[in-house]
Design an enzyme around this catalytic site. Structure first.
Site, PDB file in Angstrom:
ATOM      1  N   ASN A   9       0.857  -1.184   0.000  1.00 50.63           N
ATOM      2  CA  ASN A   9       0.000   0.000   0.000  1.00 50.63           C
ATOM      3  C   ASN A   9       0.896   1.239   0.000  1.00 50.63           C
ATOM      4  OD1 ASN A   9      -1.811   2.056   0.514  1.00 50.63           O
ATOM      5  ND2 ASN A   9      -2.180   1.465   2.656  1.00 50.63           N
ATOM      6  N   LYS A  11       0.067   4.256  -0.265  1.00 51.45           N
ATOM      7  CA  LYS A  11      -0.599   5.445   0.297  1.00 51.45           C
ATOM      8  C   LYS A  11      -0.383   6.637  -0.660  1.00 51.45           C
ATOM      9  CE  LYS A  11       0.318   3.475   4.776  1.00 51.45           C
ATOM     10  NZ  LYS A  11       0.204   3.640   6.230  1.00 51.45           N
ATOM     11  N   HIS A  96      -9.338   0.846   5.167  1.00 54.13           N
ATOM     12  CA  HIS A  96      -8.040   1.070   5.811  1.00 54.13           C
ATOM     13  C   HIS A  96      -8.244   2.007   7.005  1.00 54.13           C
ATOM     14  CE1 HIS A  96      -3.936   2.452   6.480  1.00 54.13           C
ATOM     15  NE2 HIS A  96      -3.555   1.356   5.847  1.00 54.13           N
ATOM     16  N   GLU A  98      -6.671   4.479   8.040  1.00 61.75           N
ATOM     17  CA  GLU A  98      -6.534   5.917   7.750  1.00 61.75           C
ATOM     18  C   GLU A  98      -7.821   6.469   7.153  1.00 61.75           C
ATOM     19  OE1 GLU A  98      -2.907   5.555   5.505  1.00 61.75           O
ATOM     20  OE2 GLU A  98      -1.857   4.989   7.337  1.00 61.75           O
ATOM     21  N   GLU A 168      -4.975  -5.237  10.757  1.00 64.51           N
ATOM     22  CA  GLU A 168      -4.001  -4.163  10.914  1.00 64.51           C
ATOM     23  C   GLU A 168      -4.265  -3.433  12.222  1.00 64.51           C
ATOM     24  OE1 GLU A 168      -2.213  -2.990   6.890  1.00 64.51           O
ATOM     25  OE2 GLU A 168      -3.909  -1.706   7.265  1.00 64.51           O
ATOM     26  N   GLY A 174       2.543   2.281  10.705  1.00 65.24           N
ATOM     27  CA  GLY A 174       3.440   3.423  10.534  1.00 65.24           C
ATOM     28  C   GLY A 174       4.171   3.842  11.802  1.00 65.24           C
ATOM     29  N   SER A 214       3.732  -2.086  10.436  1.00 64.53           N
ATOM     30  CA  SER A 214       5.187  -2.091  10.622  1.00 64.53           C
ATOM     31  C   SER A 214       5.821  -3.443  10.301  1.00 64.53           C
ATOM     32  CB  SER A 214       5.544  -1.629  12.037  1.00 64.53           C
ATOM     33  OG  SER A 214       5.085  -0.307  12.246  1.00 64.53           O
TER      34      SER A 214
HETATM   35  C1  PEP Z   1      -0.629   0.077   6.111  1.00 65.35           C
HETATM   36  O1  PEP Z   1      -0.759   1.283   5.932  1.00 65.35           O
HETATM   37  O2  PEP Z   1      -1.476  -0.716   5.664  1.00 65.35           O
HETATM   38  C2  PEP Z   1       0.542  -0.371   6.854  1.00 65.35           C
HETATM   39  C3  PEP Z   1       0.572  -1.606   7.283  1.00 65.35           C
HETATM   40  O3  PEP Z   1       1.544   0.551   7.050  1.00 65.35           O
HETATM   41  P1  PEP Z   1       3.023   0.273   7.673  1.00 65.35           P
HETATM   42  O4  PEP Z   1       3.519  -1.004   7.056  1.00 65.35           O
HETATM   43  O5  PEP Z   1       3.805   1.466   7.256  1.00 65.35           O
HETATM   44  O6  PEP Z   1       2.837   0.157   9.144  1.00 65.35           O
END
Ligand code: PEP
Length: 252
Positions: A9, A11, A96, A98, A168, A174, A214
């Site tokens: 992803n 973003k 997601h 966000e 997630e 992040g 992460s």
């Molecule tokens: C995500 O945005 O789906 C995600 C898992 O981000 P990150 O790997 O940066 O934590």
């Protein structure tokens, strides 16, 4: 056998030229890859068609980061599932954290988007996960149960077979702070049980459940070694070819 997937992803990162370059370098690095992990590149909308055009690797697919819950109409700035499909996407992320956090997306809205995606031959990657406060208050399973029930478990079994779930934890996205393999496995097993309760053991066993938050080359092997973790939805580390490819190679 359920599919193993690593999805990146991006973003709101990478301009058009940078995005095309990144996709090409990932494709090149996977030139001789014949493992059984499917790779999904999920760039910003405007990159999709070009990247789809340039990808010839049978294991690499392309997806969108969101779609609208209506088929078409006066929704300035929005992108429909049909548009994504016609632009070359095979997958779409729905719900997601966000989008839930910054754009107020609810489980009900996600359900409508998932239906749009399915009607337009896209495979939804439906994201669920608890916040840090919810985890601290021991609400993790309650939150996930509700996100699953309201967001996706209303589908009929035939439609559900086309769903990918991504667990997630919001506190891990992040932040550099990933769930431990035990924490991930516990929630993935819970999600799989929800699916079994609603549909059947066979459908539950066939559902791909990704971990996101992460995930990096240094923790991917242990996370993916868990019996109910079928791969990852990768944010930050998907923007770097070496990191992303090493995560794909970790998903045996
Ligand atoms: C995500 O945005 O789906 C995600 C898992 O981000 P990150 O790997 O940066 O934590």
């Amino acid at each position: 056998m359920r599919k193993k997937i690593v999805a990146g992803n991006w973003k709101m990162n990478k301009n058009f030229q940078e995005g095309v370059e990144l996709a090409m370098s990932i494709q090149q690095r996977l030139n001789n890859y014949d493992g059984n992990c499917l790779v999904v590149l999920i760039p910003p909308f405007v990159h999709i068609t070009k990247i789809r055009e340039l990808i010839h690797h049978p294991k690499i697919k392309v997806g969108g980061q969101n779609c609208h819950d209506k088929p078409s109409g006066a929704y300035t700035g929005e992108v429909s599932a049909e548009m994504l499909n016609s632009a070359g996407a095979d997958y779409v992320i729905i719900g997601h954290s966000e989008r839930r956090q910054y754009y107020g997306e609810t489980n009900q809205l996600c359900y409508a988007k998932i239906n749009q995606a399915l009607d337009n031959k896209l495979i939804p990657i439906y994201c669920v996960g608890e916040t840090l406060e919810e985890r601290k208050m021991n609400l993790t399973f309650r939150v996930i149960e509700q996100q699953m029930r309201e967001g996706v478990l209303g589908l009929d079994g035939e439609d559900f077979k086309n769903i990918v779930i991504a667990y997630e934890p919001v506190w891990a996205i992040g932040t550099g702070l990933n769930a431990t393999k035990e924490q991930a496995q516990e929630v993935h097993a819970f999600i799989r049980q929800q699916i079994e309760n609603q549909y059947s053991r066979e459908i539950a066993q066939d559902t791909t459940i990704l971990y996101g938050g992460s995930c990096k080359p240094t923790n991917a092997v242990e996370l993916f070694s868990q019996p109910d973790v079928d791969g990852g939805l990768i944010g930050g580390a998907s923007l770097n070819t070496d990191d992303f490819v090493n995560i794909i190679l970790a998903n045996q």
